[in-house]
Enzyme design. Sequence first.
Site, short mmCIF file in Angstrom:
data_model
loop_
_atom_site.label_atom_id
_atom_site.label_comp_id
_atom_site.label_asym_id
_atom_site.label_seq_id
_atom_site.Cartn_x
_atom_site.Cartn_y
_atom_site.Cartn_z
N ASP A 190 0.82 -1.21 0.00
CA ASP A 190 0.00 0.00 0.00
C ASP A 190 0.85 1.26 0.00
O ASP A 190 0.37 2.34 0.34
CB ASP A 190 -0.93 0.00 1.22
CG ASP A 190 -0.15 0.03 2.54
OD1 ASP A 190 0.90 -0.63 2.61
OD2 ASP A 190 -0.60 0.72 3.47
N GLU A 191 2.12 1.14 -0.40
CA GLU A 191 3.00 2.30 -0.43
C GLU A 191 3.05 2.87 -1.85
O GLU A 191 3.41 2.18 -2.81
CB GLU A 191 4.42 1.94 0.01
CG GLU A 191 5.34 3.16 0.10
CD GLU A 191 6.74 2.81 0.57
OE1 GLU A 191 7.49 3.74 0.89
OE2 GLU A 191 7.08 1.61 0.59
#
Length: 345
Positions: free
Chosen positions: A262-263
Amino acid sequence: MRSLRAFGAREPRAAAQHAAALLAVSAVILLVLPVFYESDGGTPALVVHWIGVATLVGAAATCALLDPAVLDRWHMGLVLGLGSVVLIGALNLLTSDVSAGSQAFYAFPVLWSAVHLRRPAVVLVTASALAADLMTLLVLLPTPAALADFLFFGALLVAIAALLVRANRTQERLVAALQRQLTVDSLTGLATRRAFDDALELALDRPVPGGTALVLIDVDSFKAINDTHGHPVGDDVLVHLARVLRGRIRSDDAVLSRLGGDELAVLLPGCAREVAARRAEELLEAVRAEPLALPDGSLVALSISLGVAHLPRHSRDRRGLYTSADSALYEAKRGGRGRVALAAV
């Protein structure tokens, strides 16, 4: 300009290297040919023979020494293909040679063109080889025999050229698909880590006024979203987030990437520190304003944390830029999440 490009090489460097090798080999073959075959073409054939050897050697040296990009702009591949056809046809006429071996020489320019040139150029070289062969046969043989030889050899030449062109097109599609997998994230459609690294390297190699800014983004409580709603909804969150962020970022002045999990990251070349911080705040507010709608009609409120770092124009400290942005991101998360943190100057 695009129509002229259609007659260029698919890969100029490889085309030039292979052309140099093929021309050198052809020059050697032509040089030693009289040892095994005595021509009855007299002085004209001998003159053309030595002109051909000199031309092949000169063309090989040209392809080996000059910049392939320059050669491609001059359409040297097409010139070599057509020139080789003319040379072969002239030698066959002057030596009155209509043997299978003499016709087989037409395969050299056609096959090389089919491997290295774009389709319009391949069609042109192949058509010229067929025309030259037909003319030679009609001059030196009775018409029925000439047409029979031409149909056999011409069909073979066209079939081989067509198969090679088709194989090249298939290869190009496969390469394009692989390149897309390397540069485009399959889930979100954002740039991959590899594409992002290439863009960052380019931005630091060619510094622009304002310096380079980097914004790292993390989805707040992403694990909790996966645990509560399931991993498919987690994927939906990433897709939704990518759409929201893409709507606030112009692709002509920024690179939006999914680095992993989720970066996410936003690379902003030519962006001042204060401007980057302001744009990060705009991204934060945009995500807050657009929750994800689930199939049952419920809404999932989303929040992100952002870390902003900046390098001045003449700095190339890639690792320092990423480390500073990462530290700022963790500062934002430690400070309560759902906020922007700016790395120290």
